[in-house]
Design a protein around this motif. Structure first.
Motif, short mmCIF file in Angstrom:
data_model
loop_
_atom_site.label_atom_id
_atom_site.label_comp_id
_atom_site.label_asym_id
_atom_site.label_seq_id
_atom_site.Cartn_x
_atom_site.Cartn_y
_atom_site.Cartn_z
N GLU A 1 0.83 -1.21 0.00
CA GLU A 1 0.00 0.00 0.00
C GLU A 1 0.86 1.26 0.00
N MET A 2 1.91 1.26 0.82
CA MET A 2 2.79 2.43 0.87
C MET A 2 3.47 2.66 -0.49
N SER A 3 3.90 1.57 -1.10
CA SER A 3 4.55 1.68 -2.40
C SER A 3 3.57 2.20 -3.46
N ALA A 4 2.35 1.70 -3.41
CA ALA A 4 1.35 2.13 -4.39
C ALA A 4 1.01 3.60 -4.26
N VAL A 5 0.81 4.05 -3.03
CA VAL A 5 0.39 5.45 -2.81
C VAL A 5 1.55 6.42 -3.05
N ASN A 6 2.72 6.11 -2.53
CA ASN A 6 3.81 7.07 -2.54
C ASN A 6 4.69 7.02 -3.80
N ALA A 7 4.94 5.84 -4.31
CA ALA A 7 5.85 5.71 -5.46
C ALA A 7 5.10 5.48 -6.78
N LYS A 8 4.23 4.49 -6.80
CA LYS A 8 3.53 4.17 -8.05
C LYS A 8 2.66 5.33 -8.51
N THR A 9 1.91 5.91 -7.58
CA THR A 9 1.07 7.05 -7.94
C THR A 9 1.91 8.20 -8.49
N ALA A 10 3.04 8.47 -7.84
CA ALA A 10 3.91 9.56 -8.30
C ALA A 10 4.45 9.28 -9.70
N PHE A 11 4.85 8.04 -9.95
CA PHE A 11 5.40 7.69 -11.27
C PHE A 11 4.37 7.91 -12.37
N PHE A 12 3.16 7.39 -12.16
CA PHE A 12 2.16 7.50 -13.22
C PHE A 12 1.58 8.91 -13.33
N PHE A 13 1.64 9.68 -12.24
CA PHE A 13 1.28 11.10 -12.34
C PHE A 13 2.27 11.81 -13.27
N LEU A 14 3.56 11.56 -13.07
CA LEU A 14 4.57 12.17 -13.94
C LEU A 14 4.39 11.70 -15.39
N LYS A 15 4.12 10.41 -15.58
CA LYS A 15 3.92 9.90 -16.93
C LYS A 15 2.78 10.63 -17.64
N GLU A 16 1.63 10.71 -16.97
CA GLU A 16 0.47 11.34 -17.62
C GLU A 16 0.65 12.85 -17.75
#
Length: 257
Positions: free
Chosen positions: A115-130
């Motif tokens: 959950e921590m990885s999804a919220v803090n890292a994965k979300t940030a990565f795909f926010f930057l991508k989009e």
């Protein structure tokens, strides 16, 4: 000459309904943004989102609220697609989404880590991508991280550790998007006086954090106040465009790098 002011710009803020994101949404509307899109995570936050929308509109900007759990690539794609469909391509994209867990490493479960990885890292990565796919040329992107990236401390491995990748995401994105005039930064506040902070901390820890910064005695709360962070983000997404690829810790001397 490129206009780097906020006036007339379209803004998307992930986590923009309340706390720092909400204050930032109000501020950028007051600075003359044409439209401010605020994302919020759950129905429980909808009343706060509606209050922020009212303030945005009162400042003269168009306001839109979009609800989503952003921990999947598909949800992030939809957030940006819906933004473009309602107000056009954004000029400024700010991600304030995050989750804190204070716990010894040996007690952290796999589910908690995921959950921590999804919220803090994965979300940030795909926010930057989009953001890279949808922002107008000469746009600005800023992601909220944490001053714990400059700390030597126990118990925050899953929090600071899953925010740490954002520092490299920011560097890479700034290189990749720079040819279009897009600047990309990350900002790391110290412990902030918001409901996000207190549930993870005991009374002794709160007392420590309120005195830990070099300038704590001059803060309203001893902590980082959200009012202290908004001007820095405002600068980074406007006249501060020449600063890119950087992670900046803004914390009154709580930690340094």
């Amino acid at each position: 000459m490129t206009d780097h002011s906020i006036k007339g710009k379209t803004v998307l803020i992930a986590g923009g309904a309340k706390n720092l994101g909400g204050l930032l949404a109000r501020d950028l509307a007051e600075q003359g943004a044409k439209a401010v899109v605020i994302h919020y995570n759950t129905e429980a936050t909808k009343p706060a989102a509606e209050q922020t929308l009212a303030a945005i509109r009162a400042a003269g900007a168009e306001g839109v609220a979009l609800q989503a759990d952003l921990t999947t690539a598909g949800a992030m794609e939809k957030l940006f697609a819906d933004t473009v469909a309602t107000v056009g391509r954004p000029d400024i994209a700010i991600n304030t989404v995050g989750k804190v867990l204070k716990k010894p490493i040996v007690e952290i479960t796999e589910a908690e880590y995921d959950e921590m990885s999804a919220v803090n890292a994965k979300t940030a990565f795909f926010f930057l991508k989009e953001a890279g796919r949808h922002l107008n040329d000469n746009g600005k992107i800023c992601t909220l991280v944490t001053s714990l990236l400059g700390a030597y401390t126990p118990f925050y491995a899953s929090y600071a550790g899953t925010k740490a990748p954002v520092e490299h995401f920011t560097r890479a994105a700034s290189k990749e998007f720079g040819a279009r005039g897009i600047s990309v930064t990350a900002i790391g506040p110290g412990p902030m006086d918001t409901p996000f902070f207190y549930p993870a901390e005991g009374a002794d820890a709160v007392a420590y954090h309120k005195t830990a910064a070099a300038l704590s005695a001059f803060s309203r709360t001893g902590l980082t106040d959200i009012e202290d962070i908004v001007p820095f983000i405002r600068f980074l997404v406007s006249d501060g465009w020449w600063m890119t690829g950087q992670t900046i810790l803004v914390n009154g001397g709580y930690t340094t790098k």
